[in-house]
Scaffold this motif. Sequence first.
Motif, short mmCIF file in Angstrom:
data_model
loop_
_atom_site.label_atom_id
_atom_site.label_comp_id
_atom_site.label_asym_id
_atom_site.label_seq_id
_atom_site.Cartn_x
_atom_site.Cartn_y
_atom_site.Cartn_z
N GLY A 169 -68.48 7.33 9.88
CA GLY A 169 -68.44 7.94 8.56
C GLY A 169 -67.19 7.63 7.76
N GLU A 170 -66.24 6.94 8.36
CA GLU A 170 -65.02 6.52 7.67
C GLU A 170 -64.87 5.01 7.86
OE1 GLU A 170 -63.22 8.01 5.55
OE2 GLU A 170 -63.60 10.13 5.86
N TYR A 171 -63.66 4.49 7.83
CA TYR A 171 -63.46 3.05 7.90
C TYR A 171 -62.37 2.68 8.88
CZ TYR A 171 -66.16 2.90 3.60
OH TYR A 171 -67.15 3.05 2.67
N SER A 206 -63.61 7.09 -0.48
CA SER A 206 -64.35 6.43 -1.55
C SER A 206 -64.31 4.92 -1.33
CB SER A 206 -63.75 6.78 -2.91
OG SER A 206 -62.52 6.11 -3.10
N PRO A 207 -65.42 4.23 -1.62
CA PRO A 207 -65.43 2.77 -1.49
C PRO A 207 -64.37 2.11 -2.38
CG PRO A 207 -67.67 3.61 -1.73
CD PRO A 207 -66.74 4.77 -1.97
N GLU A 208 -64.06 2.70 -3.51
CA GLU A 208 -63.04 2.16 -4.41
C GLU A 208 -61.66 2.19 -3.74
OE1 GLU A 208 -66.50 3.56 -6.60
OE2 GLU A 208 -65.13 4.72 -5.36
N PHE A 209 -61.36 3.27 -3.02
CA PHE A 209 -60.07 3.36 -2.33
C PHE A 209 -59.99 2.32 -1.21
CE2 PHE A 209 -57.14 5.03 0.90
CZ PHE A 209 -56.00 5.18 0.13
N VAL A 210 -61.08 2.14 -0.49
CA VAL A 210 -61.12 1.17 0.60
C VAL A 210 -60.88 -0.24 0.04
CG1 VAL A 210 -62.58 0.15 2.40
CG2 VAL A 210 -62.60 2.63 2.02
N THR A 211 -61.53 -0.57 -1.06
CA THR A 211 -61.34 -1.87 -1.70
C THR A 211 -59.90 -2.03 -2.18
OG1 THR A 211 -63.66 -1.95 -2.37
CG2 THR A 211 -62.14 -3.36 -3.58
N TYR A 212 -59.34 -0.98 -2.75
CA TYR A 212 -57.95 -1.00 -3.21
C TYR A 212 -57.00 -1.32 -2.04
CZ TYR A 212 -53.37 0.96 -4.41
OH TYR A 212 -52.03 1.15 -4.58
N ILE A 213 -57.19 -0.66 -0.91
CA ILE A 213 -56.33 -0.87 0.25
C ILE A 213 -56.49 -2.29 0.78
CG2 ILE A 213 -55.92 -0.21 2.67
CD1 ILE A 213 -54.71 1.75 0.62
N PHE A 271 -49.22 6.31 11.73
CA PHE A 271 -48.40 6.42 10.53
C PHE A 271 -49.33 6.81 9.39
CE2 PHE A 271 -45.58 3.06 12.53
CZ PHE A 271 -44.50 3.91 12.73
N LEU A 272 -48.95 7.83 8.65
CA LEU A 272 -49.69 8.23 7.45
C LEU A 272 -49.00 7.60 6.26
CD1 LEU A 272 -51.70 9.86 5.77
CD2 LEU A 272 -50.16 11.83 6.00
N ILE A 273 -49.71 6.72 5.57
CA ILE A 273 -49.13 6.00 4.43
C ILE A 273 -49.55 6.73 3.16
CG2 ILE A 273 -48.94 3.80 3.26
CD1 ILE A 273 -47.98 3.78 6.23
N GLU A 274 -48.64 7.55 2.65
CA GLU A 274 -48.96 8.32 1.45
C GLU A 274 -48.61 7.56 0.18
OE1 GLU A 274 -49.00 12.88 2.44
OE2 GLU A 274 -46.96 12.07 2.65
N ASP A 275 -47.59 6.72 0.24
CA ASP A 275 -47.19 5.95 -0.94
C ASP A 275 -47.63 4.51 -0.72
OD1 ASP A 275 -46.06 4.74 -3.14
OD2 ASP A 275 -43.99 4.98 -2.45
N THR A 276 -48.72 4.12 -1.37
CA THR A 276 -49.26 2.77 -1.19
C THR A 276 -48.73 1.80 -2.25
OG1 THR A 276 -51.21 3.35 -2.49
CG2 THR A 276 -51.38 3.58 -0.09
N GLY A 277 -47.65 2.17 -2.92
CA GLY A 277 -47.12 1.34 -3.99
C GLY A 277 -46.36 0.11 -3.55
N PHE A 316 -56.02 -2.36 13.21
CA PHE A 316 -54.66 -1.83 13.15
C PHE A 316 -54.57 -0.45 12.52
CE2 PHE A 316 -55.18 -3.87 9.06
CZ PHE A 316 -54.62 -2.97 8.17
N GLY A 317 -55.67 0.04 11.96
CA GLY A 317 -55.61 1.34 11.32
C GLY A 317 -56.97 1.84 10.91
N VAL A 318 -56.94 2.99 10.25
CA VAL A 318 -58.17 3.60 9.74
C VAL A 318 -57.91 4.15 8.35
CG1 VAL A 318 -59.14 4.18 12.01
CG2 VAL A 318 -57.64 5.81 10.88
N ILE A 319 -58.99 4.30 7.62
CA ILE A 319 -58.94 4.98 6.34
C ILE A 319 -59.84 6.20 6.48
CG2 ILE A 319 -59.49 4.84 3.88
CD1 ILE A 319 -59.03 1.78 4.11
N CYS A 320 -59.24 7.37 6.37
CA CYS A 320 -59.96 8.64 6.48
C CYS A 320 -59.58 9.53 5.31
CB CYS A 320 -59.59 9.36 7.77
SG CYS A 320 -60.14 8.53 9.27
N ASP A 321 -60.59 10.15 4.70
CA ASP A 321 -60.35 11.04 3.57
C ASP A 321 -59.49 10.37 2.50
OD1 ASP A 321 -61.86 13.11 4.69
OD2 ASP A 321 -60.13 13.88 5.79
N SER A 322 -59.78 9.10 2.25
CA SER A 322 -59.06 8.29 1.25
C SER A 322 -57.54 8.29 1.48
CB SER A 322 -59.40 8.75 -0.16
OG SER A 322 -60.76 8.44 -0.45
N GLN A 323 -57.17 8.18 2.77
CA GLN A 323 -55.77 8.02 3.14
C GLN A 323 -55.68 6.91 4.18
OE1 GLN A 323 -53.33 11.34 3.97
NE2 GLN A 323 -53.98 12.44 2.18
N LEU A 324 -54.62 6.13 4.12
CA LEU A 324 -54.41 5.02 5.04
C LEU A 324 -53.55 5.48 6.22
CD1 LEU A 324 -54.48 1.99 5.81
CD2 LEU A 324 -52.49 1.68 4.31
#
Length: 114
Positions: free
Chosen positions: A28-30, A4-11, A75-81, A39-47
Amino acid sequence: MSSSPEFVTYIADLLSDAGQIDCRKMFGEYGICCNGKLFGVICDSQLYIKITKAGQSLAPGLQTAPPYKGAKDYFLIEDTGGREFLSRLVTETCAELPEPKPKKKKTPAQKSMP
């Protein structure tokens, strides 16, 4: 499922302390860059962040996974806090990555090609 564009903006906002963050639509992703380094990608709203020695030293317990079928593990970043931790991870990862290659200038003949 694309991100989602919102998730990309959040990251991008979350990582802004690391430097100039740019997200580029790719396949199709970022792709996500800091100061011009991918340094990374955002796929399926995951960093996902590239694995480097610096990243492994900083966070030896981070989960790894491929962002898409056929890709290398990242690295799969599941906790973006953790804004401070993630900014440091990105900064140290980018310090280890090579500088981007300069873009080749198109010749006048190439510019006129469709």
